[in-house]
Design an enzyme around this catalytic site. Structure first.
Site, PDB file in Angstrom:
ATOM      1  N   GLU A  31       0.770  -1.127   0.047  1.00  0.00           N
ATOM      2  CA  GLU A  31       0.030   0.078  -0.129  1.00  0.00           C
ATOM      3  C   GLU A  31       0.864   1.307   0.064  1.00  0.00           C
ATOM      4  OE1 GLU A  31      -2.733   0.511   3.435  1.00  0.00           O
ATOM      5  OE2 GLU A  31      -3.498   2.026   2.693  1.00  0.00           O
ATOM      6  N   ARG A 258       5.651 -12.856   9.165  1.00  0.00           N
ATOM      7  CA  ARG A 258       6.319 -11.730   8.901  1.00  0.00           C
ATOM      8  C   ARG A 258       7.697 -11.589   9.745  1.00  0.00           C
ATOM      9  NH1 ARG A 258       2.660  -7.870   8.490  1.00  0.00           N
ATOM     10  NH2 ARG A 258       3.450  -5.685   9.138  1.00  0.00           N
ATOM     11  N   LYS A 268       4.408   0.764   9.113  1.00  0.00           N
ATOM     12  CA  LYS A 268       4.437   2.261   8.771  1.00  0.00           C
ATOM     13  C   LYS A 268       3.967   3.144   9.297  1.00  0.00           C
ATOM     14  CE  LYS A 268       3.217   0.037   4.864  1.00  0.00           C
ATOM     15  NZ  LYS A 268       2.555  -0.014   3.559  1.00  0.00           N
TER      16      LYS A 268
HETATM   17  P1  ATP Z   1       2.992  -2.139   7.882  1.00  0.00           P
HETATM   18  O1  ATP Z   1       2.048  -2.861   8.791  1.00  0.00           O
HETATM   19  O2  ATP Z   1       4.366  -2.547   8.101  1.00  0.00           O
HETATM   20  O3  ATP Z   1       2.512  -0.946   7.392  1.00  0.00           O
HETATM   21  P2  ATP Z   1       1.637  -3.566   5.524  1.00  0.00           P
HETATM   22  O4  ATP Z   1       1.587  -4.983   5.840  1.00  0.00           O
HETATM   23  O5  ATP Z   1       0.513  -2.871   6.077  1.00  0.00           O
HETATM   24  O6  ATP Z   1       3.004  -3.373   6.619  1.00  0.00           O
HETATM   25  P3  ATP Z   1       1.838  -3.538   2.956  1.00  0.00           P
HETATM   26  O7  ATP Z   1       2.257  -2.156   2.042  1.00  0.00           O
HETATM   27  O8  ATP Z   1       0.242  -3.575   2.706  1.00  0.00           O
HETATM   28  O9  ATP Z   1       2.323  -3.096   4.272  1.00  0.00           O
HETATM   29  O10 ATP Z   1       2.483  -4.689   2.517  1.00  0.00           O
HETATM   30  C1  ATP Z   1       3.263  -4.957   1.206  1.00  0.00           C
HETATM   31  C2  ATP Z   1       3.595  -6.615   1.448  1.00  0.00           C
HETATM   32  O11 ATP Z   1       4.539  -6.523   2.216  1.00  0.00           O
HETATM   33  C3  ATP Z   1       2.353  -7.277   1.924  1.00  0.00           C
HETATM   34  O12 ATP Z   1       2.563  -8.544   0.905  1.00  0.00           O
HETATM   35  C4  ATP Z   1       3.074  -7.696   3.340  1.00  0.00           C
HETATM   36  O13 ATP Z   1       2.507  -8.728   3.695  1.00  0.00           O
HETATM   37  C5  ATP Z   1       4.474  -7.619   3.084  1.00  0.00           C
HETATM   38  N1  ATP Z   1       5.068  -7.073   4.349  1.00  0.00           N
HETATM   39  C6  ATP Z   1       4.784  -6.007   5.225  1.00  0.00           C
HETATM   40  N2  ATP Z   1       5.735  -6.048   6.255  1.00  0.00           N
HETATM   41  C7  ATP Z   1       5.991  -7.297   6.087  1.00  0.00           C
HETATM   42  C8  ATP Z   1       6.999  -7.887   7.201  1.00  0.00           C
HETATM   43  N3  ATP Z   1       7.264  -7.284   8.355  1.00  0.00           N
HETATM   44  N4  ATP Z   1       7.572  -9.016   7.035  1.00  0.00           N
HETATM   45  C9  ATP Z   1       7.409  -9.616   5.825  1.00  0.00           C
HETATM   46  N5  ATP Z   1       6.478  -9.065   4.826  1.00  0.00           N
HETATM   47  C10 ATP Z   1       5.946  -7.867   5.141  1.00  0.00           C
HETATM   48 MG    MG Z   2      -1.178  -2.270   5.751  1.00  0.00          MG
END
Ligand code: ATP
Ligand code: MG
Length: 748
Positions: A31, A258, A268
């Site tokens: 995102e 994760r 984020k």
């Molecule tokens: P955050 O909670 O840090 O904002 P998010 O999961 O909301 O992260 P996205 O931008 O939606 O972030 O994630 C993009 C991709 O990266 C998704 O497939 C997510 O599963 C993966 N991702 C995000 N954080 C991690 C992590 N800590 N370890 C592995 N993969 C991750």
């Molecule tokens: Mg997210």
């Protein structure tokens, strides 16, 4: 590709072999609401890595379905990160927002099939009607609306006739499903907001659960890989694609653990808080775990890829030690980057018997690095050495320059101190010294013995530089909020001196500053007039981790600025023998054995402690860390070897937990009390009695009904949350393994 394949690759191979898919298509779907972090790097390595390994392709897709938080700037940062890590996306960058018209059509289709309805309950009612893990939900009366009415309402929602929250579109699945996510999930909501790409075209936006599976399907994705927290969403993913009877092959979702890392935050939202609150200089602040931060700090893409490879792909969440990432960057840079000299806190040395100047041909790499190259290193009468490489009244284990101990200047001569010059306050401002002309490195015939070599620069030839030293951003390993920030995470040294070879016209240069660590020319602030270097990482795992445990330790030690890592001096025969004994007979790891064997005082203390308690590993840990620190800071220890033995014995018997042992130690070091007395007086005895622990567990469970519900709905990651809370509420006194067992039983 590594030898043993992870479960995702095994699945991909199986699917290719069975003919389910002809080509593997994955996607990385962030995102665009913030800069990507090291967790995203893991996801990038997995998705792009699998596509590469199996000759398929991976789409970079912006999951831009939430208009209020997204921005083109973040899209650029995501593209940068993928490219920097060395991956390529297929043809173009994809956007979920490009599919809004198609997704809308699918919603219409579901309504026509009688599988979706417009609900007009408000947010709170929706939550209430959903029920709980133990109670089924109730369906809203609006679910009875006719297909025509639903179609009409959805269209009017789209046209903007309603306010935010007035209606939602929901899938008609099952209000008593065990998986709470399946209780008529929301598909669309009204959001009158400007979207950074579709502008004001839409005022209804599809929810993640509806948009994601369809975006995957539209792009022909085969393996939709996401993190474990989406496990319960998989049922919706399948439901949408199955109910719409989309033609095969269709994508399937697979989850992996994760990445979590200590001493930092990864969401984020939390990173945005640091950036917006000016706690850091921006998204690329070298202390942040963002890809942009690592890039600016001087990490290489290779080191990050190796790290992601090493931590592997698993199905269980775990916390990775940041030391492992630091290991990867050191490992990558060690054979690659030239070694040069930089003095961080200069102390002037005048070599009184030296006239003129010379240029020394100094190699950039040590003998064991398969790389050649050297530079001209100017030497002259006035040089700078590191202020703490000289001590007037040194402790026994000080190997560098003192009034009575000579030292070697790296690549150059042996130096002997003749006079210490001080100012009116007694601060040393200069050393007058002599060099030994027959002691030049490589052709030393002086016969003078020195215990170490120190770095230096010629005062006249050196160039002033700014050096930025970074410590961990947070002071504790599992930070929760701003209050856990490390106030000393950045230290700027304005007047460091580097040797001329360090000044480079090229961008993107890294050096090892001998004995200090690895450094990178700051890609933004570096100029010829003002060279600026970022410390990437130290030469070995530093002391900071231990220093942080003692907040009341003297500042000079706990937050020592120019922490100089000594040159590795070969072990004497006696030290080698001790090292062998410690590793082979007593089973210590080599780092701890090294610390003890090289320090007579510590080794002696260690062996004396062992006379009172037979627990070589636990004793070694305490002596090499806590006791060693006290030796460094205090003139006289307040505790004896026998008392340390008593402390270890209490730990071994389970009377106190390891955590409490640390606390008791601090008290012993401060007050000189006996450990048993401290434990009794403060009531620190470990609690192992289930009857005493149960009320604590009940309390945590009663206080966190939402987490209990989530846990019961399948979010097993929350197990450690409950255990952690109980341990915390017990003041660290609860016996962790007993708590584990009791919590498991309770939540069964
Ligand atoms: P955050 O909670 O840090 O904002 P998010 O999961 O909301 O992260 P996205 O931008 O939606 O972030 O994630 C993009 C991709 O990266 C998704 O497939 C997510 O599963 C993966 N991702 C995000 N954080 C991690 C992590 N800590 N370890 C592995 N993969 C991750
Ligand atoms: Mg997210």
């Amino acid at each position: 590709m590594s030898e043993s394949k992870d479960f995702l690759r095994l699945k991909v191979e199986e699917d290719l072999k069975s003919g389910k898919y002809k080509e593997v298509i994955t996607r990385f779907p962030p995102e665009p609401n913030g800069f990507p972090h090291i967790g995203h790097a893991k996801s990038i390595c997995i998705n792009f890595g699998i596509a590469r390994d199996y000759k398929g392709h991976c789409n970079l897709r912006m999951d831009d379905t939430n208009p209020t938080t997204e921005d083109m700037r973040y899209v650029e940062a995501l593209k940068d990160a993928v490219t920097w890590l060395g991956f390529e996306w297929a043809d173009k960058v994809y956007f979920a927002s490009d599919y809004f018209p198609k997704i809308y059509d699918y919603a219409v289709q579901l309504i026509k099939m009688g599988k979706a309805y417009v609900d007009s309950l408000n947010e709170e009612e929706i939550r209430e009607y959903r029920g709980t893990v133990t109670e089924p939900g109730r369906r809203s009366k609006f679910a009875e609306r006719s297909i025509e009415e639903n179609l009409d309402l959805l269209e009017r929602m789209k046209k903007g006739e309603f306010k935010d929250g007035e209606h939602v579109l929901r899938a008609k699945i099952d209000m008593s499903a065990a998986n709470m996510k399946m209780r008529d999930p929301l598909l669309y909501r009204i959001r009158h907001a400007h979207h950074f790409r579709t502008k004001d075209e839409w005022c209804i936006y599809p929810m993640y659960d509806f948009a994601h599976c369809l975006s995957d399907y539209i792009e022909g994705v085969t393996h939709s890989i996401c993190t474990l927290e989406f496990e319960n969403n998989r049922d919706i993913y399948d439901w949408v694609l199955d109910e719409l009877e989309l033609k095969l092959p269709r994508p399937y979702q697979h989850e992996f653990a994760r990445l979590g890392m200590n001493y930092t935050v990864m969401s984020k939202r939390k990173l945005l808080e640091l950036v917006n609150g000016n706690y850091v200089s921006g998204w690329d602040d070298p202390r942040l775990p963002t890809i942009a931060g690592y890039k600016r700090r001087g990490y290489t893409p290779e080191s990050i890829i190796n790290f992601c490879d090493q931590i592997g792909i698993a199905k269980a969440n775990s916390m990775v030690d940041v030391a492992q990432l630091e290991f990867c960057i050191r490992d990558d840079l060690n054979p690659k980057v030239p070694r040069v000299m930089c003095v961080l806190e200069p102390l002037k040395v005048t070599i009184e018997n030296y006239e003129g100047e010379e240029e020394i041909d100094a190699s950039y790499y040590p003998h064991d690095v398969p790389k050649e190259g050297s530079r001209k290193l100017p030497f002259s009468r006035e040089i700078y050495i590191e202020r703490d490489d000289f001590m007037e009244n040194p402790p026994a284990d000080y190997y560098r320059l003192t009034p009575s101990q000579s030292v070697r200047l790296k690549h150059a001569y042996i130096l002997t101190c003749k006079e210490v010059v001080k100012d009116a306050n007694g601060t040393i401002i200069e050393i007058k010294a002599e060099y030994h002309p027959d002691s030049k490195s490589g052709s030393d015939t002086s016969g003078i013995k020195t215990k170490s070599a120190i770095h230096w620069v010629s005062a006249k030839h050196a160039k002033q530089a700014e050096v930025r030293l970074y410590e961990r951003l947070y002071k504790i390993d599992a930070p929760e909020g701003l209050e856990d920030l490390n106030p000393d995470s950045l230290h700027v040294i304005k007047n460091a001196f580097v040797e001329p070879a360090v000044i480079s016209e090229k961008p993107d240069v890294r050096f090892q500053f001998e004995r200090q660590g690895y450094f990178y020319a700051d890609p933004i602030d570096y100029t010829d007039e003002k060279p600026v270097f970022n410390k990437i990482v130290g030469l070995k795992e530093s002391w900071s981790k231990k220093a942080e445990a003692t907040e009341n330790a003297p500042k000079s030690v706990a937050h020592k600025v120019a922490h100089v890592e000594g040159e590795v001096v070969p072990m004497s025969e006696a030290e080698k023998a001790l090292f062998e004994k410690y590793t082979k007979v007593l089973g210590l790891n080599s780092e701890i054995a090294n610390t003890l064997a090289r320090d007579e005082q510590l080794a002696h203390f260690y062996e004396e402690t062992l006379l009172h308690v037979n627990s070589p590993v636990s004793v070694a840990n305490i002596v090499a860390n806590e006791v060693a620190r006290e030796f460094k800071q205090e003139m006289e220890l307040k505790f004896s070897a026998k008392e340390i033995a008593e402390l270890v014995a209490m730990m071994d018997e389970g009377t106190i937990s390891n955590k409490i042992a640390k606390q008791v130690f601090e008290e012993m070091a401060k007050t000189g009390e006996n450990p048993k007395t401290i434990v009794e007086a403060k009531g620190l005895t470990q609690i192992s009695d289930p009857e005493k622990l149960k009320p604590l567990i009940d309390e945590v469970i009663a206080k966190n009904p939402e987490n209990v519900a989530k846990f019961k709905a399948g979010n097993t990651n929350l197990f450690s949350f409950f255990v952690g809370q109980v341990l915390k509420n017990s003041g660290g006194k609860a016996n962790p393994s007993v708590v584990n067992a009791l919590v498991a039983e309770k939540l069964k």
